[in-house]
Design a protein around this motif. Structure first.
Motif, PDB file in Angstrom:
ATOM      1  N   THR A 206       0.833  -1.338   0.235  1.00  0.00           N
ATOM      2  CA  THR A 206       0.263  -0.089   0.077  1.00  0.00           C
ATOM      3  C   THR A 206       0.831   1.278  -0.051  1.00  0.00           C
ATOM      4  N   ARG A 207       2.087   1.151  -0.065  1.00  0.00           N
ATOM      5  CA  ARG A 207       3.003   2.264   0.224  1.00  0.00           C
ATOM      6  C   ARG A 207       3.701   2.475  -1.237  1.00  0.00           C
ATOM      7  N   THR A 208       4.433   3.326  -1.241  1.00  0.00           N
ATOM      8  CA  THR A 208       5.109   3.915  -2.756  1.00  0.00           C
ATOM      9  C   THR A 208       6.118   2.815  -3.335  1.00  0.00           C
ATOM     10  N   PHE A 209       5.990   2.520  -4.645  1.00  0.00           N
ATOM     11  CA  PHE A 209       6.983   1.808  -5.253  1.00  0.00           C
ATOM     12  C   PHE A 209       7.740   2.881  -6.213  1.00  0.00           C
ATOM     13  N   ALA A 210       8.893   3.388  -5.762  1.00  0.00           N
ATOM     14  CA  ALA A 210       9.480   4.443  -6.186  1.00  0.00           C
ATOM     15  C   ALA A 210      10.625   3.891  -7.276  1.00  0.00           C
ATOM     16  N   VAL A 211      10.645   4.397  -8.450  1.00  0.00           N
ATOM     17  CA  VAL A 211      11.625   3.804  -9.503  1.00  0.00           C
ATOM     18  C   VAL A 211      12.609   5.067  -9.943  1.00  0.00           C
ATOM     19  N   VAL A 212      13.664   4.502  -9.667  1.00  0.00           N
ATOM     20  CA  VAL A 212      14.992   5.404 -10.277  1.00  0.00           C
ATOM     21  C   VAL A 212      15.570   4.618 -11.387  1.00  0.00           C
ATOM     22  N   ASN A 213      15.838   5.085 -12.732  1.00  0.00           N
ATOM     23  CA  ASN A 213      16.582   4.536 -13.707  1.00  0.00           C
ATOM     24  C   ASN A 213      17.926   5.231 -13.644  1.00  0.00           C
ATOM     25  N   CYS A 214      18.809   4.546 -13.172  1.00  0.00           N
ATOM     26  CA  CYS A 214      20.315   4.947 -13.185  1.00  0.00           C
ATOM     27  C   CYS A 214      20.816   5.418 -14.465  1.00  0.00           C
ATOM     28  N   ALA A 215      20.397   4.841 -15.526  1.00  0.00           N
ATOM     29  CA  ALA A 215      20.838   5.120 -16.802  1.00  0.00           C
ATOM     30  C   ALA A 215      20.359   6.385 -17.269  1.00  0.00           C
ATOM     31  N   ALA A 216      19.172   6.834 -17.020  1.00  0.00           N
ATOM     32  CA  ALA A 216      18.415   7.808 -17.668  1.00  0.00           C
ATOM     33  C   ALA A 216      18.800   9.251 -17.082  1.00  0.00           C
ATOM     34  N   THR A 220      25.264  14.270 -13.067  1.00  0.00           N
ATOM     35  CA  THR A 220      25.365  15.412 -12.263  1.00  0.00           C
ATOM     36  C   THR A 220      24.219  15.733 -11.446  1.00  0.00           C
ATOM     37  N   LEU A 221      22.901  15.144 -11.974  1.00  0.00           N
ATOM     38  CA  LEU A 221      21.749  15.149 -11.418  1.00  0.00           C
ATOM     39  C   LEU A 221      21.305  13.978 -10.619  1.00  0.00           C
ATOM     40  N   LEU A 222      21.953  12.914 -10.517  1.00  0.00           N
ATOM     41  CA  LEU A 222      21.488  11.664 -10.176  1.00  0.00           C
ATOM     42  C   LEU A 222      21.629  11.582  -8.529  1.00  0.00           C
ATOM     43  N   GLU A 223      22.573  12.288  -8.022  1.00  0.00           N
ATOM     44  CA  GLU A 223      22.641  12.131  -6.569  1.00  0.00           C
ATOM     45  C   GLU A 223      21.413  13.150  -5.900  1.00  0.00           C
ATOM     46  N   ASP A 256      16.486   0.785 -11.185  1.00  0.00           N
ATOM     47  CA  ASP A 256      16.957  -0.118 -12.476  1.00  0.00           C
ATOM     48  C   ASP A 256      18.223   0.546 -13.248  1.00  0.00           C
ATOM     49  N   GLU A 257      18.743  -0.253 -13.970  1.00  0.00           N
ATOM     50  CA  GLU A 257      19.980  -0.426 -14.464  1.00  0.00           C
ATOM     51  C   GLU A 257      20.961   0.071 -13.473  1.00  0.00           C
ATOM     52  N   ILE A 258      21.120  -0.463 -12.399  1.00  0.00           N
ATOM     53  CA  ILE A 258      21.983  -0.123 -11.370  1.00  0.00           C
ATOM     54  C   ILE A 258      23.690  -0.304 -11.719  1.00  0.00           C
ATOM     55  N   GLY A 259      23.948  -1.017 -12.854  1.00  0.00           N
ATOM     56  CA  GLY A 259      25.248  -1.126 -13.402  1.00  0.00           C
ATOM     57  C   GLY A 259      25.503   0.137 -13.731  1.00  0.00           C
ATOM     58  N   GLU A 260      24.822   1.102 -14.127  1.00  0.00           N
ATOM     59  CA  GLU A 260      25.076   2.283 -14.621  1.00  0.00           C
ATOM     60  C   GLU A 260      25.295   3.389 -13.434  1.00  0.00           C
ATOM     61  N   ASN A 298      21.007  -5.516 -16.776  1.00  0.00           N
ATOM     62  CA  ASN A 298      21.185  -6.358 -17.777  1.00  0.00           C
ATOM     63  C   ASN A 298      22.847  -6.644 -17.866  1.00  0.00           C
ATOM     64  N   ALA A 299      23.507  -6.015 -17.034  1.00  0.00           N
ATOM     65  CA  ALA A 299      24.942  -6.121 -17.236  1.00  0.00           C
ATOM     66  C   ALA A 299      25.434  -7.247 -16.012  1.00  0.00           C
ATOM     67  N   HIS A 300      26.699  -7.651 -16.274  1.00  0.00           N
ATOM     68  CA  HIS A 300      27.203  -8.657 -15.632  1.00  0.00           C
ATOM     69  C   HIS A 300      28.114  -7.857 -14.281  1.00  0.00           C
ATOM     70  N   LEU A 301      27.412  -7.767 -13.357  1.00  0.00           N
ATOM     71  CA  LEU A 301      28.061  -6.577 -12.080  1.00  0.00           C
ATOM     72  C   LEU A 301      29.380  -7.076 -11.775  1.00  0.00           C
TER      73      LEU A 301
END
Length: 408
Positions: A206-216, A220-223, A256-260, A298-301
């Motif tokens: 019932t709480r938030t599902f927050a999505v962050v696409n690390c590649a998108a 400079t703005l991701l942090e 998402d795309e944590i390898g980026e 989708n990367a091999h970490l």
């Protein structure tokens, strides 16, 4: 070491699940009777894979599994495989393994027959094969016939393939817990849908599902996007921003795309994973956040770790429990229902056309490098190219090696 007299007509197929090689070997060495099939697993997830691969009669289950709760897993096994006896192991005890009711607690729960077994005599040896086969004939159909909701597809997933059933089972076993999950698989295979399915089945649904696409998001703005910032932290910061992590308070954060993820941000993410604390840019205030983290790539970490592009400690923190999604080419039985689903979606509110047998066969023979996402695009184009015809034919399928000219 005390040995266990195993009934020859009762336990010819034994599986031991423990992260300790010493514990696994002690169990094997303690079995007085010969065992026809003995296999080992280092964790609960691996044990489930073994259980699906054949008929088992006894499962020795370490209480200190590295991935799943042994008590919960034992209940699941008893429900899913009613013919299997589950024996819980306590590896922290230095006592000799014994039957239930005796001193020592390496095996505090032993099945009732264990303490009552007598040494095999000549008559028992003569009837060994007959008794074993009778028991297998009795238990095998029950184990195979047992249906469990663990096998049902997750919310939003369409799949009839057996190869996807481990994904569903593991997701359901993980859902009630706060274990950090790493979902791997090729692009377009449905990693975010699996993450949403886990969230939907959890107490955090019932709480938030927050999505962050690390590649998108630019580095400079991701942090600032992840951790937030205080008013005046930088030029243009006219007001404070909580950030995506804090927005997931009480819910789930999907990376998402944590390898980026930039190497410079990885220590800060690691601290949050370990301490559940963060600091916004331009603020000294420490904020505690209760959010479950599910990441996908989708990367091999491990390759990125060896190349120095991903922190090893962060990798192991994110990979507390891995789930791998197979590519679409490995589950061809899913192609037809997925294609029909996409066709109905794109055709709505009008009635969807059907597929010719040749068109379906062509879909099933494709490599699908883009997986489900590629299939979705092909079906959308096919509906447009069919020009409201009643049937989708092979010439309407604009595949990766096709051209608009050949599709017209």
């Amino acid at each position: 070491m005390t040995s266990f007299p195993i009934p020859h007509n009762y336990a010819n197929h034994i599986l031991v699940a423990s992260p300790s090689n010493l514990v696994r070997q002690r169990v094997l060495e303690s079995l007085r009777s010969p065992v026809r099939r003995f296999e080992q697993a280092t964790g609960g997830a691996e044990a489930l894979v073994h259980l699906e691969s054949g008929f088992w009669q006894v499962l020795f289950l370490d209480r200190s599994l590295p991935d799943l709760d042994a008590e919960e897993l034992s209940q699941t096994v008893r429900q899913r495989f009613p013919g299997i006896e589950v024996v819980l192991l306590d590896p922290e005890s230095e006592a000799e393994p014994t039957a239930a009711g005796e001193k020592g607690n390496l095996l505090p729960e032993m099945w009732p027959a264990l303490s009552q077994v007598k040494d095999n005599d000549k008559d028992e040896n003569e009837n060994k094969d007959k008794n074993r086969d009778k028991r297998e004939d009795k238990l095998l159909p029950a184990a195979r016939a047992a249906h469990s909701i663990l096998e049902d597809p997750l919310l939003g997933m369409i799949s009839n393939s057996r190869i996807m059933q481990p994904v569903y089972r593991l997701s359901r076993l993980l859902a009630p817990r706060n274990t950090t999950v790493l979902i791997t698989g090729p692009t377009g295979c449905g990693k975010e849908i699996v993450a949403r399915g886990i969230h939907h089945l959890s107490a955090r649904a019932t709480r938030t599902f927050a999505v962050v696409n690390c590649a998108a998001i630019p580095e400079t703005l991701l942090e600032a996007e992840l951790f937030g910032y205080a008013r005046g932290a930088f030029t243009g910061a006219m007001q404070s921003y909580a950030g995506r992590i804090q927005a997931a308070q009480g819910g789930t954060l999907f990376l998402d795309e944590i390898g980026e993820m930039p190497l410079s941000l990885q220590p800060k993410l690691l601290r949050f994973l370990e301490q559940k604390e963060l600091q916004r840019l331009g603020s000294a205030e420490v904020v505690r956040v209760d959010a479950r983290v599910i990441s996908a790539t989708n990367a091999h970490l491990l390759t990125l770790v060896r190349e120095g592009r991903f922190r090893e400690d962060l990798y192991y923190r994110l990979c507390a429990f891995p789930i791998e999604i197979p590519p679409l080419r490995d589950r061809p039985e899913d192609i037809a229902p997925l294609a029909a689903h996409f066709l109905a979606r794109f055709a709505a509110p009008l009635a969807a056309p059907g597929f010719s047998a040749d068109a379906l066969q062509l879909l099933k023979t494709q490599p699908w490098a883009g997986n489900i996402r590629e299939l979705q695009n092909v079906i959308e184009r096919a509906l447009i190219l069919s020009e409201d015809e009643a049937v989708i034919r092979p010439e309407h399928l604009l595949l990766a090696d096709s051209s608009f000219r050949s599709a017209r």
